[in-house]
Structures are given as structure tokens and as C-alpha cells.
Design a protein around this motif. Structure first.
Motif, short mmCIF file in Angstrom:
data_model
loop_
_atom_site.label_atom_id
_atom_site.label_comp_id
_atom_site.label_asym_id
_atom_site.label_seq_id
_atom_site.Cartn_x
_atom_site.Cartn_y
_atom_site.Cartn_z
N GLU A 1 -3.22 -9.51 2.51
CA GLU A 1 -3.63 -7.95 3.05
C GLU A 1 -2.57 -7.79 3.68
OE1 GLU A 1 -5.94 -6.03 2.30
OE2 GLU A 1 -6.86 -7.21 0.81
N GLU A 2 -1.80 -6.42 3.77
CA GLU A 2 -0.95 -6.09 4.85
C GLU A 2 -1.07 -4.84 5.45
OE1 GLU A 2 1.47 -3.74 3.82
OE2 GLU A 2 0.54 -3.32 2.02
N SER A 3 -0.33 -4.52 6.59
CA SER A 3 -0.74 -3.16 7.25
C SER A 3 0.67 -2.64 7.40
CB SER A 3 -1.33 -3.28 8.52
OG SER A 3 -1.00 -2.09 9.43
N PRO A 4 0.94 -1.59 6.95
CA PRO A 4 2.45 -0.69 6.92
C PRO A 4 2.86 -0.41 8.52
CG PRO A 4 0.85 0.77 5.64
CD PRO A 4 0.20 -0.57 5.91
N TYR B 1 -3.91 -16.98 6.96
CA TYR B 1 -2.66 -17.32 7.78
C TYR B 1 -2.30 -15.78 8.31
CZ TYR B 1 -2.59 -22.12 6.31
OH TYR B 1 -3.01 -23.44 6.26
N ARG B 2 -1.75 -15.78 9.48
CA ARG B 2 -1.27 -14.43 9.79
C ARG B 2 0.26 -14.35 10.12
NH1 ARG B 2 0.28 -12.19 14.67
NH2 ARG B 2 -0.22 -9.95 15.09
N ILE B 3 1.04 -13.34 9.50
CA ILE B 3 2.63 -13.52 9.56
C ILE B 3 2.77 -12.27 10.29
CG2 ILE B 3 4.44 -13.62 8.40
CD1 ILE B 3 3.22 -15.32 6.26
N ASP B 4 3.38 -12.17 11.26
CA ASP B 4 3.89 -10.90 12.15
C ASP B 4 5.14 -10.57 11.67
OD1 ASP B 4 5.65 -12.47 13.58
OD2 ASP B 4 4.32 -12.75 15.37
N ILE B 5 5.62 -9.26 12.29
CA ILE B 5 7.04 -8.73 11.98
C ILE B 5 8.20 -9.68 12.23
CG2 ILE B 5 7.18 -7.82 14.32
CD1 ILE B 5 8.43 -5.29 12.75
N MET B 6 7.90 -10.66 13.15
CA MET B 6 9.15 -11.75 13.42
C MET B 6 8.96 -12.76 12.35
SD MET B 6 10.65 -9.95 15.65
CE MET B 6 11.75 -11.16 16.17
N ASN B 7 8.12 -12.79 11.46
CA ASN B 7 7.76 -14.04 10.73
C ASN B 7 7.32 -15.09 11.14
OD1 ASN B 7 8.56 -12.35 8.49
ND2 ASN B 7 10.61 -13.32 8.09
N GLU B 8 6.72 -14.98 12.43
CA GLU B 8 5.94 -15.92 13.03
C GLU B 8 4.53 -16.23 12.45
OE1 GLU B 8 7.22 -18.00 15.27
OE2 GLU B 8 8.71 -17.17 15.53
N LEU C 1 -6.99 -3.54 8.88
CA LEU C 1 -6.97 -2.08 9.34
C LEU C 1 -5.56 -1.58 9.30
CD1 LEU C 1 -9.41 -2.15 12.58
CD2 LEU C 1 -9.73 -1.56 10.02
N SER C 2 -5.28 -0.54 9.31
CA SER C 2 -3.89 0.15 9.21
C SER C 2 -3.43 0.46 10.82
CB SER C 2 -3.75 1.64 8.78
OG SER C 2 -4.17 1.40 7.21
N LEU C 3 -4.17 0.82 11.37
CA LEU C 3 -3.65 1.06 12.81
C LEU C 3 -3.91 0.05 14.02
CD1 LEU C 3 -5.15 4.73 12.69
CD2 LEU C 3 -2.74 4.10 12.10
N ASP C 4 -4.89 -0.94 13.71
CA ASP C 4 -4.99 -2.03 14.50
C ASP C 4 -4.98 -3.31 13.76
OD1 ASP C 4 -5.77 -3.26 16.81
OD2 ASP C 4 -7.91 -2.34 16.86
N LYS D 1 0.90 -1.31 -0.10
CA LYS D 1 -0.02 0.13 -0.04
C LYS D 1 0.87 1.28 0.05
CE LYS D 1 -3.86 -2.17 2.55
NZ LYS D 1 -4.57 -2.31 3.90
N ASP D 2 2.07 1.12 0.53
CA ASP D 2 2.70 2.52 0.77
C ASP D 2 4.04 2.51 0.21
OD1 ASP D 2 3.80 0.64 2.66
OD2 ASP D 2 4.37 1.98 4.16
N ARG D 3 4.67 1.52 -0.57
CA ARG D 3 5.99 1.49 -1.15
C ARG D 3 5.93 0.52 -2.21
NH1 ARG D 3 8.26 -1.65 4.01
NH2 ARG D 3 6.40 -0.53 5.00
#
Length: 341
Positions: free
Chosen positions: A157-160, A179-186, A203-206, A107-109
Motif C-alpha cells: 500500500e502506498e500514499s502518493p 514494514y513501513r518505508i518513508d520518502i528517505m527509504n528508511e 490514507l492519502s493525506l495522513d 494509484k496515481d501514475r
């Protein structure tokens, strides 16, 4: 006495010469009042014409990055990325036996999220990766579980801001796993209230995912067993979300929508703002931008209309996408851009 007079005269002459020299240096040689005329030479360079970007007739999944700088399309099992300013084209390489199941610009890059699919006798394996267009760098993010051969990635879908990615996988029989992948690639599998998920948004903020239940025509938010209820809406469909986490849901009737309801996931059903479109349109022709502006595309007329102001933008050829600041279309095999203002 005569010698003394001669010496005196020579001293006076010497002083006069020194004073005259100092006077010249001070008032002429070092003077700040001296005018120095200069002439600025400007080299005239011809204005460069816009680069013409040709798009093959057999190109699929054509899309542009968030700012319109890069174009991506799939041709003959090759993912191509083109810099629309320079015309430079890159082929994104994959290992043998690997094909692209899905890809989407962030969305932003100027970065593409890519779902790679590798098939074997045991089933299918997916690898989530990204390609950084500006740096020409491709890196793997996470491997997904083995699934049946007919499985495909249907959406990402991704949130920046939260750096969370949701991957929607559709198996045979249209059954959906997310599947949900977080910033630690978990990675973890998301529990949903539907086994057949339709459109979804994040959502972007939540860290919340909003998704459609295709079976019972409901909309849910992760972490809540109750569906979203909006007064007057009988058949809710997902439209989009803006950068302030306001969600946009429409009431679909006969595959058309004419009213959009805007609010937050915490608002009660009576507090959603109604936005009337003044016409019945296909949901896929409605676009919610990060700013909250809503645009409607008329494919037959080649016109995009901003709902609030009524301002119209004319484009040529086949509509591709609305990006931040413009409209992208393909006309006579060439990429066209129309600025939004």
C-alpha cells in the motif's frame, strides 16, 4: 526665355510622372484593400484503428494502470508490460534466481511497485523496486530482511501524498509482518495489534494504515490500540478508502455484505454514514474509487453498477479491473475497455 520655358515644362512633366507613380504604388501596389485569394489544402489521413492487445491464456495477475494506459501480467516467470495505445510490449528483467513475489500499480501514475524474491539455503530475501512504464526505467527502492523460504509479499500500500509505502509480508504459519518505508527509504517494522493481518488500506493525506485482524474480526488503525467501533457492525471488513481519507467498512454476514459504512478514523461510531447496496454481494465485488463512487461487479451478468445513481455498464468476457474512467476485461483473449461516465 525659351530655355526657361522648356525647363519649366520638363519639371512639370517630371512631377506628373512622379505623382502618377506614387499614386499607383499607394493605391494598388501597397493597398490593404487588394484581395488575395488563398485555398487551404487539408491532408486527409485515415483514422487509426484501436490497437488490439492480445493476452495469453496462461497469463496471471492481470492488471491495468490507474488510467488504463498500460497492462501488466505475469507469464512463464516473466513480468510483461504492454502499452495499450501502441501495442509495445516490454519484458521486465530480473537477476538470475529472482522471481516476482508481488506487484501492484501505483494509484496515481503509470508505475509498478514490485516485490522481488531471491531464495537460497539461508532463506528468502526481498527487494522492493519500481518500474516506470512511460520511461522504461526500473530502479530498486529497498531490501527487506532475510526470512523463511515460504515467506511472500502479500500486499503493498502506498500514499502518493505522504510518499509512504507499507509492505505486508506473510511468513509460514500465516504470521504477518508489516514494514513501513518513508520518502528517505528508511524502513521500520510496524507494530500491529494482530499477528494475522487481513486486508489493509492507507490514507492519502495522513500517514495511517488501516488493517483487519483476521483472528478476532476487528479493524485497527496504526497508532491506536483500540479497534474501530461502528454502531450496528458486528463483523467489520475493509472495503476501501477515497482520496479525502474517508474509509469504507462493511458488516459481513455469511460471506456477503449489504451495507457499507463511510466515515473518517476520527468519527465516533454513530457518525458513520450508512450506504445500503440493495443487495447482498461478495465483498471482493465491491470497488471504492478515489472519487468516493462505489461500483458493484456482477461477474455472471457482465454488468458493473454504480451504487448511488444505479447506472449500469455492460462488459464482455472476464472482468479484470475498474480503473479511473473505465472497466477492463479479457474477451476472446483480447483486452476490452468500457468507458465509465
Amino acid at each position: 526665355m525659351k530655355i526657361f520655358k522648356k525647363i519649366t515644362v520638363w519639371i512639370i512633366i517630371s512631377l506628373l510622372v512622379q505623382f502618377a507613380g506614387l499614386f499607383y504604388i499607394n493605391n494598388y501596389f501597397l493597398s490593404s484593400q487588394t484581395e488575395i485569394k488563398t485555398k487551404k489544402i487539408v491532408k486527409s489521413e485515415p483514422k487509426k484503428a484501436d490497437v488490439v492487445i492480445k493476452v495469453p491464456t496462461d497469463a496471471n495477475n492481470i492488471s491495468v494502470s490507474f488510467d488504463g494506459r498500460y497492462l501488466a501480467y505475469y507469464e512463464s516467470s516473466v513480468l510483461k508490460v504492454v502499452d495499450t495505445k501502441t501495442g509495445n510490449e516490454k519484458d521486465i528483467e530480473f537477476e538470475d534466481g529472482v522471481k516476482v513475489s508481488f506487484y501492484k500499480w501505483q494509484k496515481d501514475r503509470n508505475r509498478i511497485l514490485i516485490a522481488e524474491k531471491e531464495s537460497s539455503d539461508d532463506g528468502s530475501k526481498f527487494e522492493l523496486s519500481y518500474y516506470e512504464a512511460g520511461k522504461d526505467i526500473k530502479e530498486n527502492i529497498k531490501a527487506l530482511d532475510w526470512t523463511d523460504e515460504k515467506a511472500n509479499i502479500d500486499d503493498i500500500e502506498e500514499s502518493p501524498f505522504t510518499n509512504v509505502i507499507y509492505v505486508k509480508m506473510e511468513s509460514s504459519g500465516k504470521r504477518t509482518n508489516i514494514y513501513r518505508i518513508d520518502i528517505m527509504n528508511e524502513m521500520q517494522k510496524v507494530t500491529t495489534r494482530s499477528y494475522m493481518v487481513g486486508n489493509m488500506g492507507i490514507l492519502s493525506l495522513d500517514d495511517k494504515l488501516i488493517y483487519e485482524d483476521k483472528v478476532y474480526s476487528k479493524i485497527y488503525v496504526t497508532g491506536d490500540d483500540r479497534s474501530l467501533m461502528i454502531n450496528g457492525v458486528e463483523n467489520p471488513v475493509w472495503v476501501g478508502v477515497d482520496e479525502n481519507d474517508k474509509i469504507y467498512i462493511a458488516d459481513e454476514k455469511d460471506n456477503k455484505i449489504s451495507d457499507i459504512y463511510c466515515g473518517t478514523i476520527n468519527d465516533s461510531g454513530s457518525n458513520y454514514q450508512n450506504i445500503n447496496l440493495d443487495q447482498s454481494v461478495n465483498k471482493d465485488d465491491v470497488f471504492v474509487m478515489p472519487s468516493g463512487k462505489i461500483y458493484i461487479n456482477d461477474n455472471l451478468k457482465g454488468i458493473v453498477t454504480e451504487v448511488t445513481s444505479g447506472k449500469q455498464y455492460v462488459y464482455k468476457g472476464n472482468f479484470v479491473q475498474i480503473y479511473e474512467g473505465g472497466i477492463a476485461s479479457i474477451n476472446d483473449g483480447k483486452l476490452q475497455k468500457v468507458k465509465l461516465n
